[in-house]
Enzyme design. Structure first.
Site, PDB file in Angstrom:
ATOM      1  N   GLY A 146       0.844  -1.182   0.000  1.00 47.60           N
ATOM      2  CA  GLY A 146       0.000   0.000   0.000  1.00 47.60           C
ATOM      3  C   GLY A 146       0.879   1.232   0.000  1.00 47.60           C
ATOM      4  CB  ILE A 148       3.302   1.924   4.667  1.00 46.13           C
ATOM      5  CG1 ILE A 148       2.576   2.977   5.512  1.00 46.13           C
ATOM      6  CG2 ILE A 148       4.571   1.457   5.371  1.00 46.13           C
ATOM      7  CD1 ILE A 148       2.136   2.493   6.876  1.00 46.13           C
ATOM      8  NE  ARG A 169      -7.679  -6.918  -0.829  1.00 47.05           N
ATOM      9  CZ  ARG A 169      -8.537  -6.070  -0.281  1.00 47.05           C
ATOM     10  NH1 ARG A 169      -9.155  -6.400   0.837  1.00 47.05           N
ATOM     11  NH2 ARG A 169      -8.750  -4.893  -0.834  1.00 47.05           N
ATOM     12  NE  ARG A 172      -1.603  -1.637  -6.369  1.00 45.59           N
ATOM     13  CZ  ARG A 172      -1.404  -2.097  -5.156  1.00 45.59           C
ATOM     14  NH1 ARG A 172      -1.983  -3.228  -4.774  1.00 45.59           N
ATOM     15  NH2 ARG A 172      -0.629  -1.441  -4.300  1.00 45.59           N
ATOM     16  NE  ARG A 228      -1.707  -2.758  13.886  1.00 50.39           N
ATOM     17  CZ  ARG A 228      -1.275  -1.581  13.488  1.00 50.39           C
ATOM     18  NH1 ARG A 228       0.003  -1.441  13.112  1.00 50.39           N
ATOM     19  NH2 ARG A 228      -2.088  -0.536  13.454  1.00 50.39           N
ATOM     20  CG  ASP A 251       8.299  -0.872  14.980  1.00 47.42           C
ATOM     21  OD1 ASP A 251       8.978  -0.475  15.962  1.00 47.42           O
ATOM     22  OD2 ASP A 251       7.299  -0.261  14.563  1.00 47.42           O
ATOM     23  CG  HIS A 275       3.925  -0.499  17.564  1.00 44.48           C
ATOM     24  ND1 HIS A 275       2.801  -1.286  17.697  1.00 44.48           N
ATOM     25  CD2 HIS A 275       3.738   0.215  16.427  1.00 44.48           C
ATOM     26  CE1 HIS A 275       1.973  -1.049  16.693  1.00 44.48           C
ATOM     27  NE2 HIS A 275       2.520  -0.142  15.905  1.00 44.48           N
ATOM     28  N   GLY A 277       7.449   2.771  14.743  1.00 42.39           N
ATOM     29  CA  GLY A 277       7.366   3.224  13.360  1.00 42.39           C
ATOM     30  C   GLY A 277       6.638   4.541  13.187  1.00 42.39           C
TER      31      GLY A 277
END
Length: 316
Positions: A146, A148, A169, A172, A228, A251, A275, A277
């Protein structure tokens, strides 16, 4: 426009907020700033636990918009069932790209060049030489392409990487090249020297990095997780790094925060950041710009940006 807007940043610190709404400051305090039933636009407190973020939602009967200040929305999804139909859930696309991409490059370079070893050697007063891998000429695979993921690639290019492969996902094409679907991962993993995870946490990506995924990574490869924690099977990762075959820079972890004594702290070849970022000096200016723009759109009844889902619709 007389509805309440709840903000986790004091309203007087945000220039350009449109007139009309009543702005209420709430960053997760025990007491609510006003009656939740009057809130039409709820900006979720940043970097707060999910139970706190969703606590006012059951009482927000007039709610029309939930705006996160994070790229991920998984921390508010448990509260969506309590909302009336038609509420828009928007994320913070455009806020965290710079900071997260910076940290991603930091973790990659620190891991490859052995910076944690240098820090420990400095504490011992030891001059630690040796030959280390460079990022130059490496193949990098970005899983989760995406905004990021694209920002990470933007920062990889000047380091003369050999190749960047992209996975999302669905298939493209971008200006930088093709984006492969998740189904192509088994063929792409053995070719990558660095695997970067920047995918959202969904039912599809939860546990995506399991024993089979890790086994397909080439010997000496580096896994970097800025997505995550639950995207990675922690036990499977511990088993693989324990063999010394791959390394990791994390992270985010599962569980998070990582408790004292957890085996990940001492796992060989693992670098952990807490965490970090998103929460940098770059956050507030970008968050304020996003909120000002979104609230102007809301007041003027224009389409909002970054709409991830609408409650009451299929899949919400």
């Amino acid at each position: 426009m007389t509805a309440d807007v709840w903000l986790p940043i004091p309203p007087d610190e945000i220039e350009g907020l449109p007139e009309g709404p009543s702005y209420r400051f709430w960053d997760g305090a025990e007491d609510f700033p006003a009656d939740p039933a009057d809130c039409a636009f709820y900006v979720v407190p940043y970097m707060k636990p999910s139970p706190l973020c969703v606590r006012p939602l059951p009482r927000m009967s007039s709610l029309r918009v939930v705006q996160t200040l994070s790229a991920g929305i998984d921390h508010v999804e448990p509260g969506l069932k309590d909302l009336p139909a038609g509420v828009l859930l928007c994320n913070a696309r455009g806020v965290h790209e710079a900071s997260t991409a910076e940290l991603t490059l930091t973790l990659i370079l620190a891991s490859l060049r052995g910076v944690p070893d240098f820090v420990r050697a400095q504490e011992r007063g030891e001059w630690l030489g040796g030959f280390r891998p460079a990022l130059a000429d490496r193949n990098v695979l970005i899983v989760g392409y995406g905004s990021i993921g694209a920002a990470i690639e933007d920062r990889l290019v000047p380091f003369e990487v050999a190749r960047v492969a992209r996975v999302a996902r669905s298939k493209r094409t971008t200006v930088r090249g093709p984006v492969h679907p998740l189904t192509d991962l088994p063929a792409l993993l053995p070719e990558a020297d660095v695997v970067v995870l920047s995918t959202p946490l969904t039912e599809t990506t939860r546990g995506l990095v399991d024993a089979d995924f890790l086994a397909r990574m080439r010997d000496g490869a580096l896994l970097v997780n800025v997505a995550r924690g639950p995207v990675v099977d922690t036990e499977a990762l511990l088993a693989e790094v324990g063999k010394g075959r791959i390394t990791a820079a994390l992270d985010v972890t599962d569980p998070e925060p990582l408790p004292p004594g957890h085996p990940l702290w001492q796992a060989p070849g693992v670098l952990i950041s807490p965490h970090a970022g998103g929460p940098t000096s770059a956050f507030r200016p970008r968050a304020k710009r996003l909120l000002t723009d979104q609230l102007r759109r809301f007041v003027n009844q224009e389409p909002l940006r970054n709409v991830m889902l609408t409650t009451g619709m299929s899949g919400a």
